[in-house]
Design an enzyme around this catalytic site. Structure first.
Site, short mmCIF file in Angstrom:
data_model
loop_
_atom_site.label_atom_id
_atom_site.label_comp_id
_atom_site.label_asym_id
_atom_site.label_seq_id
_atom_site.Cartn_x
_atom_site.Cartn_y
_atom_site.Cartn_z
N THR A 195 -1.93 1.49 6.38
CA THR A 195 -1.87 0.88 5.67
C THR A 195 -1.04 -0.95 6.54
O THR A 195 -1.31 -1.36 8.14
CB THR A 195 -0.18 0.33 5.14
OG1 THR A 195 0.58 -0.19 4.60
CG2 THR A 195 0.98 1.25 5.88
N GLY A 196 -1.10 -1.95 6.11
CA GLY A 196 -0.57 -3.70 6.78
C GLY A 196 -2.15 -4.24 6.08
O GLY A 196 -2.42 -4.53 5.36
N THR A 207 0.91 -1.02 0.09
CA THR A 207 -0.44 0.00 0.34
C THR A 207 0.35 1.32 0.17
O THR A 207 1.87 1.16 0.68
CB THR A 207 -1.06 -0.11 1.25
OG1 THR A 207 -1.59 -0.96 1.72
CG2 THR A 207 -2.14 1.16 0.99
N GLY A 238 -4.37 -6.15 5.55
CA GLY A 238 -6.41 -4.72 5.34
C GLY A 238 -7.39 -5.93 6.82
O GLY A 238 -8.07 -4.83 7.00
N1 GLY Z 1 -3.20 -2.49 2.87
C1 GLY Z 1 -3.78 -3.53 2.23
C2 GLY Z 1 -4.43 -4.62 2.01
O1 GLY Z 1 -4.25 -5.50 3.17
O2 GLY Z 1 -5.02 -5.13 0.36
#
Ligand code: GLY
Length: 272
Positions: free
Chosen positions: A208-209, A159, A211
């Site tokens: 971010t991380g 991300t 999701g």
């Molecule tokens: N943080 C991006 C995803 O998990 O898609």
């Protein structure tokens, strides 16, 4: 209150990439429109194959590349989910927000909408991302369901995002190829309002991380809703530190900003 912009290269991205992000902030066009200002660096990160967004996005385990992106400014929102074969998903998300009556478009409908808006066919696949899939298949022998626990251990960057404050107004943008390894059709936090992104009168937040975990906690809105109750640093650190899996946040308010992650996360900040 200076105008300011803060960008990140994804939870798990090494600090050595700070200089790449600083260069992006040096080279983007600076303008007074918060929405444009937040989109410009995200386009640069989508076009840079070092980042998991646009060109360089990680593949699904069937080899396809489906991307998510979102923008939010004031109370306006637009996102695309599992869009394919476009160069800059964040620009399609902006078109959803500014040129359609909807707030989210997904799958074939998102790709079709992109063509209607003039976004040409583009293959974002890179040798690096396909090599990663080949290695995963070799190591696991898997072609089906990704292992839940291996997925949660994921430590690679994912991300990209940006938040801005311009003349007291806020905007946020996010773009991602998703979290590898994942099934075709999987949706993370990024294109979900309040989960991976939120912006309003008090500030802007991008996550971010992993999701799934971020969305379960509606993390971006949770942080946004607490702005003003304690320092931004206290709020963000408490929220991020409560995660057992990879998680990072960038956030900006009227007088504070923070980039914080429970793993490495490259970022850059500039006032203008
Ligand atoms: N943080 C991006 C995803 O998990 O898609």
């Amino acid at each position: 209150m200076e105008n300011a912009i803060l960008i990140h290269g994804g939870a798990g991205s090494p600090y050595s990439m700070n200089s790449v992000l600083e260069d992006i902030l040096k080279n983007i066009k600076f303008e007074n429109n918060p929405l444009n200002m937040v989109i410009n660096p995200v386009i640069s990160m989508e076009d840079n194959l070092l980042f998991n967004a646009g060109t360089g996005s990680v593949p699904r385990i069937d080899g396809s590349i489906q991307m998510d992106a979102a923008v939010m400014s004031g109370r306006e929102f637009g996102s695309v989910i599992c869009i394919e074969n476009v160069k800059n998903p964040v620009l399609v998300a902006r078109d959803v927000m500014t040129k359609s009556p909807h707030i989210m478009l997904s799958g074939d409908g998102a790709t079709e909408f992109a063509r209607m808006m003039g976004h040409e066919y583009y293959n974002p696949q890179t040798e690096r991302s396909m090599e990663r899939l080949r290695k995963f298949m070799e190591e696991t022998g898997k072609t089906g369901m990704p292992d839940k626990f291996k997925f949660l251990e994921k430590k690679t960057g994912d991300t990209v995002g940006a938040v801005v404050r311009i003349n007291g107004k806020f905007a946020a943008a996010v773009s991602t190829g998703g979290a590898f390894p994942m099934l075709r059709g999987r949706v993370g936090d990024s294109p979900i309002i309040g989960a991976g992104i939120y912006a309003g009168d008090k500030g802007a937040v991008v996550a971010t991380g992993i999701g799934e975990e971020i969305a379960r906690n509606l993390l971006s809105y949770s942080i946004y809703s607490q702005i003003g109750q304690q320092s931004l640093e206290t709020i963000v650190k408490r929220e991020v530190d409560s995660f057992a899996v990879s998680c990072g946040i960038i956030a900006i308010t009227g007088d504070e900003y923070i980039s914080y992650s429970n793993t490495t996360m490259a970022y850059a900040y500039r006032e203008f």
